[in-house]
Write an enzyme that holds these catalytic residues in place. Sequence first.
Site, PDB file in Angstrom:
ATOM      1  N   LYS A 170     -43.012  58.762 -48.729  1.00  0.00           N
ATOM      2  CA  LYS A 170     -43.132  57.334 -48.449  1.00  0.00           C
ATOM      3  C   LYS A 170     -44.519  56.849 -48.797  1.00  0.00           C
ATOM      4  O   LYS A 170     -45.475  57.511 -48.403  1.00  0.00           O
ATOM      5  CB  LYS A 170     -42.882  57.125 -46.950  1.00  0.00           C
ATOM      6  CG  LYS A 170     -43.069  55.718 -46.451  1.00  0.00           C
ATOM      7  CD  LYS A 170     -42.942  55.688 -44.952  1.00  0.00           C
ATOM      8  CE  LYS A 170     -43.187  54.277 -44.458  1.00  0.00           C
ATOM      9  NZ  LYS A 170     -43.163  54.187 -43.026  1.00  0.00           N
ATOM     10  N   LYS A 225     -46.374  61.029 -46.021  1.00  0.00           N
ATOM     11  CA  LYS A 225     -46.506  59.594 -45.795  1.00  0.00           C
ATOM     12  C   LYS A 225     -47.927  59.197 -46.146  1.00  0.00           C
ATOM     13  O   LYS A 225     -48.891  59.707 -45.566  1.00  0.00           O
ATOM     14  CB  LYS A 225     -46.196  59.249 -44.340  1.00  0.00           C
ATOM     15  CG  LYS A 225     -46.368  57.758 -44.044  1.00  0.00           C
ATOM     16  CD  LYS A 225     -45.907  57.400 -42.661  1.00  0.00           C
ATOM     17  CE  LYS A 225     -46.145  55.929 -42.383  1.00  0.00           C
ATOM     18  NZ  LYS A 225     -45.701  55.549 -41.040  1.00  0.00           N
TER      19      LYS A 225
END
Length: 335
Positions: free
Chosen positions: A261, A204
């Site tokens: 992400k 992330k």
Amino acid sequence: MAKDFKLDLTHRSRRLRRTASRRAMVAETTLRVADLIAPLFVVDGKPKPDEISSMPGVFRLSIPDLVKECQELHALGIPAVALFPKLDPKLKTDLGQEALNRQTLVLRAVRAVKKAVPELTVITDVALDPYTTHGHDGVLTAALDDVDNDRTVGILCQMAVRQAEAGVDFVAPSDMMDGRVGAIRQALDQAGHTGVGIIAYSAKYNSAYYGPFRDAVGSAQAAGTRLLSKATYQMDPANRREAVEEVLLDLREGADIVMVKPAGAYLDIIRDVRNACRAPVAAYQVSGEYAQIHAAAKLGWLDLARCRHESLLAIKRAGADLILTYFAKDIAKGL
Ligand code: PBG
């Protein structure tokens, strides 16, 4: 002279592109409704339609409306939803204690959805940002200069167990603390929730594309700035090899599914992760990616339906098995 110019070619790639049926026969990637996970925002009370201004068509839903939406998504074949609570600011504290309240909004939402649509897979975020006054994903150190890793992980373990008790199928740690996947796996198992899975937000990034999401859950306003920095725990967008390291660590710690992400600007990372492991790979097409396509479409500069499809196809082609996307319902209706 140009008129009768002829090439003597054996290979003509265009032969396979001549008709729609030929193109369909040789398409290497397809988008399936079963690949999509719909992120949904939930609020307390019975608000009038509460559209998120930077995310056209995305609403913060009351629990009854959320249940209705989940029934529709299930009927369309969407296999899973990821729930995010937008808390009353009065419930936020520096330590985010509301996250551990058994009656907290997201847990009530989980119970309602599981009761109404038991076959729908429900995923909840494990991170403190909806609950903290400062908007960080964890609690701060005594010096207030950083997020305290280990103390945060201790709280996240309790949070994950609460979510399992409420009936979620997967918990999704999105906090990027070190060692949280292993600790959460152990906490779930000790509490008897061996069947609850972990979707780890493994790679992330510290991305500016989360802006509209922070508007949606009010985590940036809580911090008093839209420029809340999570650089000490989320990954540096400059890094690629490190993403593979993070994924391998999370898998060793017991992650069932790993995630990259954002998605669109990180297709190289999705491909690296796909090649580096055998676990299912999820990618999150985040709020800013959604907002960007909508904004350009609103100005008449891009074709919404085609860009939507192309953006998701690219994420699949890069190697994602599953895609979290705010376009899930639109796509399901179209497919
Ligand atoms: C927070 C969280 C974020 C998103 C999902 N979980 C934002 C952040 O890290 O600040 C972003 C999702 C999106 O932008 O759509 N734990």
